[in-house]
Design a protein around this motif. Sequence first.
Motif, PDB file in Angstrom:
ATOM      1  N   GLU A  36      35.305  45.825  38.816  1.00  0.00           N
ATOM      2  CA  GLU A  36      35.410  44.850  37.730  1.00  0.00           C
ATOM      3  C   GLU A  36      36.450  45.282  36.691  1.00  0.00           C
ATOM      4  O   GLU A  36      37.211  44.459  36.189  1.00  0.00           O
ATOM      5  CB  GLU A  36      34.049  44.642  37.064  1.00  0.00           C
ATOM      6  CG  GLU A  36      33.045  43.932  37.944  1.00  0.00           C
ATOM      7  CD  GLU A  36      33.545  42.586  38.458  1.00  0.00           C
ATOM      8  OE1 GLU A  36      34.123  41.819  37.664  1.00  0.00           O
ATOM      9  OE2 GLU A  36      33.373  42.314  39.652  1.00  0.00           O
ATOM     10  N   LEU A  37      36.487  46.567  36.371  1.00  0.00           N
ATOM     11  CA  LEU A  37      37.478  47.076  35.417  1.00  0.00           C
ATOM     12  C   LEU A  37      38.894  46.917  35.950  1.00  0.00           C
ATOM     13  O   LEU A  37      39.827  46.617  35.207  1.00  0.00           O
ATOM     14  CB  LEU A  37      37.203  48.549  35.095  1.00  0.00           C
ATOM     15  CG  LEU A  37      35.992  48.806  34.207  1.00  0.00           C
ATOM     16  CD1 LEU A  37      35.560  50.269  34.296  1.00  0.00           C
ATOM     17  CD2 LEU A  37      36.295  48.407  32.776  1.00  0.00           C
ATOM     18  N   MET A  38      39.056  47.119  37.254  1.00  0.00           N
ATOM     19  CA  MET A  38      40.380  46.981  37.860  1.00  0.00           C
ATOM     20  C   MET A  38      40.857  45.532  37.819  1.00  0.00           C
ATOM     21  O   MET A  38      42.040  45.267  37.743  1.00  0.00           O
ATOM     22  CB  MET A  38      40.352  47.491  39.305  1.00  0.00           C
ATOM     23  CG  MET A  38      40.161  48.996  39.385  1.00  0.00           C
ATOM     24  SD  MET A  38      40.065  49.590  41.070  1.00  0.00           S
ATOM     25  CE  MET A  38      41.746  49.334  41.606  1.00  0.00           C
ATOM     26  N   GLU A  42      42.286  42.828  30.383  1.00  0.00           N
ATOM     27  CA  GLU A  42      42.368  43.608  29.156  1.00  0.00           C
ATOM     28  C   GLU A  42      42.110  45.095  29.380  1.00  0.00           C
ATOM     29  O   GLU A  42      42.211  45.885  28.457  1.00  0.00           O
ATOM     30  CB  GLU A  42      41.400  43.075  28.094  1.00  0.00           C
ATOM     31  CG  GLU A  42      39.935  43.322  28.377  1.00  0.00           C
ATOM     32  CD  GLU A  42      39.313  42.377  29.402  1.00  0.00           C
ATOM     33  OE1 GLU A  42      38.134  42.563  29.724  1.00  0.00           O
ATOM     34  OE2 GLU A  42      39.994  41.450  29.889  1.00  0.00           O
ATOM     35  N   LYS A  43      41.806  45.491  30.580  1.00  0.00           N
ATOM     36  CA  LYS A  43      41.534  46.903  30.890  1.00  0.00           C
ATOM     37  C   LYS A  43      42.528  47.391  31.943  1.00  0.00           C
ATOM     38  O   LYS A  43      43.652  47.698  31.629  1.00  0.00           O
ATOM     39  CB  LYS A  43      40.087  47.089  31.373  1.00  0.00           C
ATOM     40  CG  LYS A  43      39.085  47.029  30.261  1.00  0.00           C
ATOM     41  CD  LYS A  43      39.212  48.251  29.374  1.00  0.00           C
ATOM     42  CE  LYS A  43      38.101  48.334  28.367  1.00  0.00           C
ATOM     43  NZ  LYS A  43      38.119  49.578  27.635  1.00  0.00           N
ATOM     44  N   TYR A 100      46.347  55.298  31.301  1.00  0.00           N
ATOM     45  CA  TYR A 100      45.130  54.588  30.907  1.00  0.00           C
ATOM     46  C   TYR A 100      44.136  55.458  30.159  1.00  0.00           C
ATOM     47  O   TYR A 100      43.242  54.938  29.511  1.00  0.00           O
ATOM     48  CB  TYR A 100      44.465  53.963  32.133  1.00  0.00           C
ATOM     49  CG  TYR A 100      45.220  52.765  32.640  1.00  0.00           C
ATOM     50  CD1 TYR A 100      45.023  51.520  32.075  1.00  0.00           C
ATOM     51  CD2 TYR A 100      46.161  52.885  33.658  1.00  0.00           C
ATOM     52  CE1 TYR A 100      45.720  50.413  32.508  1.00  0.00           C
ATOM     53  CE2 TYR A 100      46.876  51.786  34.095  1.00  0.00           C
ATOM     54  CZ  TYR A 100      46.651  50.553  33.527  1.00  0.00           C
ATOM     55  OH  TYR A 100      47.355  49.468  33.958  1.00  0.00           O
ATOM     56  N   GLY A 101      44.283  56.776  30.255  1.00  0.00           N
ATOM     57  CA  GLY A 101      43.332  57.655  29.592  1.00  0.00           C
ATOM     58  C   GLY A 101      43.980  58.613  28.621  1.00  0.00           C
ATOM     59  O   GLY A 101      43.392  59.627  28.272  1.00  0.00           O
ATOM     60  N   GLY A 122      34.181  57.355  31.144  1.00  0.00           N
ATOM     61  CA  GLY A 122      33.239  56.697  32.061  1.00  0.00           C
ATOM     62  C   GLY A 122      33.893  55.594  32.860  1.00  0.00           C
ATOM     63  O   GLY A 122      33.612  55.425  34.053  1.00  0.00           O
ATOM     64  N   GLU A 123      34.767  54.834  32.225  1.00  0.00           N
ATOM     65  CA  GLU A 123      35.481  53.763  32.929  1.00  0.00           C
ATOM     66  C   GLU A 123      36.420  54.343  33.982  1.00  0.00           C
ATOM     67  O   GLU A 123      36.514  53.810  35.095  1.00  0.00           O
ATOM     68  CB  GLU A 123      36.240  52.896  31.936  1.00  0.00           C
ATOM     69  CG  GLU A 123      35.316  52.067  31.062  1.00  0.00           C
ATOM     70  CD  GLU A 123      36.013  51.386  29.898  1.00  0.00           C
ATOM     71  OE1 GLU A 123      35.506  50.337  29.450  1.00  0.00           O
ATOM     72  OE2 GLU A 123      37.060  51.886  29.424  1.00  0.00           O
TER      73      GLU A 123
END
Length: 135
Positions: A36-38, A42-43, A100-101, A122-123
């Motif tokens: 879902e994050l991929m 917005e993520k 991204y991090g 966590g993401e």
Amino acid sequence: MVRYHHLGNLWLTLATIGSLGFADPAAAQDAGRGLELMRASEKGNCSICHLVPGIGLPDEAQGNIGPSLEGVGARLTPAELRAQIVDARAMNPETIMPPYGSIKGLADVDKRYRGRPILTAGEVADIVAYLSSLR
């Protein structure tokens, strides 16, 4: 001399990532949440640059700027996937993949992400779980 410099930066980066919790194998990992994050614009929005199997989009609607992520779990370890997502510049200083991090060395950052990374530890762990399942 350049090689040693890059290797030193790589090890420093990996050590830093580990100290921030990105390398914590005990971190909760949810491959479904990672998918879902991929997909989330917005993520991760990974399919804008990569072909991502199982993302629910036809191949022709996905990107080809970055490598296909098909079988990436068989090619890269979870630690390598994590390092790529957190800050691919550690492995390839010329990459166009966003960190991204990490917030190190960034300019012209969207207001929503100033002073903080796009993805939490966590993401990142959830996305690594999904990518690790792609064999």
